[in-house]
Write an enzyme that holds these catalytic residues in place. Structure first.
Site, PDB file in Angstrom:
ATOM      1  CD  GLU A 101       1.083   3.866 -55.876  1.00 38.17           C
ATOM      2  OE1 GLU A 101       0.731   5.003 -55.522  1.00 38.17           O
ATOM      3  OE2 GLU A 101       1.805   3.118 -55.172  1.00 38.17           O
ATOM      4  CD  GLU A 142      -1.784   2.543 -51.651  1.00 43.08           C
ATOM      5  OE1 GLU A 142      -0.894   2.189 -52.446  1.00 43.08           O
ATOM      6  OE2 GLU A 142      -2.993   2.597 -51.972  1.00 43.08           O
TER       7      GLU A 142
END
Length: 169
Positions: free
Chosen positions: A35, A56
């Site tokens: 990210e 995730e």
């Protein structure tokens, strides 16, 4: 009101600063590392060694540092779904084809390529670089609001005790 988590704010600083940001990816970038890299303007990867993923969902949470917003913008909806929901590793060549990274280089050359671009851009008038970058960023309307909503969703998934257990293991 609710706001973007601290990590997301750091990512936004890189995305919006008035100069070029270049990530050199030589190893594994997953989750928050991915990210952060996606928030940079340019991403160069070492062809032989860079690996990308968003693990995730397998842990019971979701990418909370901009991944659900940046991946669809870079890869398109379907590929972003494959990455986010599939939680599998993506090699550098695939990441380049999909738009996750700008370019791949042999590992021995990736840093030099990034330095060449950085020095080239640094030789241009800073005000022109800043204005050009700001103009490109205006093509991403709604990003700030979308990141707030992602942060809310991330916070909701953290409430599940099973997510807490999965992240500890």
């Amino acid at each position: 009101g609710f706001e973007v988590r601290a990590f997301g704010r750091v990512c936004e600083l890189f995305r919006t600063m008035p100069k070029i940001t270049i990530a050199v990816i030589e190893g594994r970038v997953g989750g928050g590392g991915s990210e952060l890299a996606m928030s940079f303007d340019v991403r160069y990867a070492a062809r032989e060694t860079a690996i990308f993923n968003q693990p995730e969902v397998a842990l019971g949470i979701l990418p909370g540092g901009g991944g659900t917003q940046r991946l669809p913008r870079l890869l398109g909806r379907s590929r972003a779904m494959e990455v986010i929901l599939g939680c599998e590793d993506i090699d550098a060549d695939t990441a380049e084809r999909w738009g996750w990274v700008n370019r791949t280089f042999p590992a021995a050359d990736v840093r030099a390529a990034a330095h060449r671009l950085a020095h080239r851009v640094a030789s241009f008038p800073p005000h022109a670089v800043a204005e050009a970058k700001a103009s490109v960023l205006r093509t991403e309307p709604g990003m700030a609001d979308a990141l707030v909503e992602e942060s809310r969703a991330f916070a909701r998934t953290l409430l599940d005790p099973a997510a807490d257990t999965a992240m500890e293991n």
